[in-house]
Write a protein that holds these residues in place. Sequence first.
Motif, PDB file in Angstrom:
ATOM      1  N   ASP A 226       0.815  -1.206   0.000  1.00  0.00           N
ATOM      2  CA  ASP A 226       0.000   0.000   0.000  1.00  0.00           C
ATOM      3  C   ASP A 226       0.853   1.263   0.000  1.00  0.00           C
ATOM      4  O   ASP A 226       1.716   1.436   0.865  1.00  0.00           O
ATOM      5  N   GLY A 227       0.611   2.125  -0.971  1.00  0.00           N
ATOM      6  CA  GLY A 227       1.225   3.442  -1.018  1.00  0.00           C
ATOM      7  C   GLY A 227       2.723   3.421  -1.272  1.00  0.00           C
ATOM      8  O   GLY A 227       3.306   2.424  -1.710  1.00  0.00           O
ATOM      9  N   ILE A 228       3.353   4.543  -0.968  1.00  0.00           N
ATOM     10  CA  ILE A 228       4.786   4.723  -1.198  1.00  0.00           C
ATOM     11  C   ILE A 228       5.608   3.772  -0.333  1.00  0.00           C
ATOM     12  O   ILE A 228       6.583   3.180  -0.790  1.00  0.00           O
ATOM     13  N   GLU A 229       5.198   3.610   0.952  1.00  0.00           N
ATOM     14  CA  GLU A 229       5.927   2.688   1.838  1.00  0.00           C
ATOM     15  C   GLU A 229       5.883   1.265   1.314  1.00  0.00           C
ATOM     16  O   GLU A 229       6.878   0.550   1.312  1.00  0.00           O
ATOM     17  N   GLY A 230       4.699   0.833   0.862  1.00  0.00           N
ATOM     18  CA  GLY A 230       4.552  -0.518   0.326  1.00  0.00           C
ATOM     19  C   GLY A 230       5.388  -0.732  -0.924  1.00  0.00           C
ATOM     20  O   GLY A 230       6.001  -1.783  -1.100  1.00  0.00           O
ATOM     21  N   ALA A 231       5.423   0.290  -1.797  1.00  0.00           N
ATOM     22  CA  ALA A 231       6.232   0.192  -3.018  1.00  0.00           C
ATOM     23  C   ALA A 231       7.713   0.072  -2.675  1.00  0.00           C
ATOM     24  O   ALA A 231       8.448  -0.711  -3.293  1.00  0.00           O
ATOM     25  N   ALA A 232       8.164   0.842  -1.675  1.00  0.00           N
ATOM     26  CA  ALA A 232       9.566   0.780  -1.262  1.00  0.00           C
ATOM     27  C   ALA A 232       9.893  -0.590  -0.660  1.00  0.00           C
ATOM     28  O   ALA A 232      10.956  -1.162  -0.940  1.00  0.00           O
ATOM     29  N   THR A 233       8.984  -1.134   0.144  1.00  0.00           N
ATOM     30  CA  THR A 233       9.196  -2.462   0.724  1.00  0.00           C
ATOM     31  C   THR A 233       9.221  -3.521  -0.368  1.00  0.00           C
ATOM     32  O   THR A 233      10.051  -4.444  -0.331  1.00  0.00           O
ATOM     33  N   LEU A 234       8.340  -3.395  -1.355  1.00  0.00           N
ATOM     34  CA  LEU A 234       8.333  -4.329  -2.480  1.00  0.00           C
ATOM     35  C   LEU A 234       9.686  -4.326  -3.187  1.00  0.00           C
ATOM     36  O   LEU A 234      10.274  -5.385  -3.435  1.00  0.00           O
ATOM     37  N   GLU A 235      10.219  -3.159  -3.477  1.00  0.00           N
ATOM     38  CA  GLU A 235      11.523  -3.062  -4.143  1.00  0.00           C
ATOM     39  C   GLU A 235      12.628  -3.681  -3.286  1.00  0.00           C
ATOM     40  O   GLU A 235      13.504  -4.376  -3.797  1.00  0.00           O
ATOM     41  N   ALA A 236      12.574  -3.443  -1.958  1.00  0.00           N
ATOM     42  CA  ALA A 236      13.583  -4.011  -1.061  1.00  0.00           C
ATOM     43  C   ALA A 236      13.503  -5.542  -1.047  1.00  0.00           C
ATOM     44  O   ALA A 236      14.537  -6.226  -1.035  1.00  0.00           O
ATOM     45  N   LEU A 237      12.291  -6.091  -1.053  1.00  0.00           N
ATOM     46  CA  LEU A 237      12.128  -7.550  -1.069  1.00  0.00           C
ATOM     47  C   LEU A 237      12.628  -8.152  -2.374  1.00  0.00           C
ATOM     48  O   LEU A 237      13.244  -9.221  -2.378  1.00  0.00           O
ATOM     49  N   ILE A 238      12.385  -7.460  -3.475  1.00  0.00           N
ATOM     50  CA  ILE A 238      12.889  -7.927  -4.776  1.00  0.00           C
ATOM     51  C   ILE A 238      14.414  -7.967  -4.763  1.00  0.00           C
ATOM     52  O   ILE A 238      15.032  -8.947  -5.166  1.00  0.00           O
ATOM     53  N   ASP A 239      15.022  -6.888  -4.258  1.00  0.00           N
ATOM     54  CA  ASP A 239      16.490  -6.820  -4.194  1.00  0.00           C
ATOM     55  C   ASP A 239      17.064  -7.884  -3.256  1.00  0.00           C
ATOM     56  O   ASP A 239      18.040  -8.556  -3.584  1.00  0.00           O
ATOM     57  N   LYS A 240      16.473  -8.046  -2.093  1.00  0.00           N
ATOM     58  CA  LYS A 240      17.011  -8.957  -1.072  1.00  0.00           C
ATOM     59  C   LYS A 240      16.895 -10.422  -1.483  1.00  0.00           C
ATOM     60  O   LYS A 240      17.809 -11.212  -1.241  1.00  0.00           O
TER      61      LYS A 240
END
Length: 182
Positions: free
Chosen positions: A81-95
């Motif tokens: 959800d929102g900007i925080e969720g998008a940032a977490t999604l990107e971090a999970l993809i990277d990790k």
Amino acid sequence: MNFEDSRLRWALTYAHMGFAILPTDNQTHRAYSRRRFRPDLQWPSCPTSDPATIAGWYLRAPYAGVALALQPSSMLAIIFDGIEGAATLEALIDKHGWSPWETASLEAGETRTLLYRADGTCVGSDVHLGPGVTVRGSGYILLPPSQNDVGVFRQWDDPDDLTVDAPPQWLIDRLSILVGVA
């Protein structure tokens, strides 16, 4: 085909995929029930994938939203959800080197939802995976062509490929820790 017909068509498509469906009120997003809406009509007491029952619901309430009942459908929903969720999604993809776009996904405004088969993964409702990220294994989520709370229609990222995959192992491991399942 008019808009009401498309809701029935989508609900029947989901039923064919084995999804347990509930009709929802478009303003409150609450599932129709005998107590809340028109007790004289036969509203669902439980979700179903029975085409005849679903057709009956949407013929009586053609503007109803379409909801997926997660637990009866053996599904998990990961909601970013929102900007925080998008940032977490990107971090999970990277990790994790994760490619989340291989499973069915939908969006409405700034909210993105990924669907996975539960495959025995025990998750309740609203398990927080990170900032702006919630995992649900019970309750229901709205599916296209339903609208979200600000009137944005939910859409599949790829309506021609609604394949729902098993969750990646890192997600199963993380959820096991979060919900206390060994």
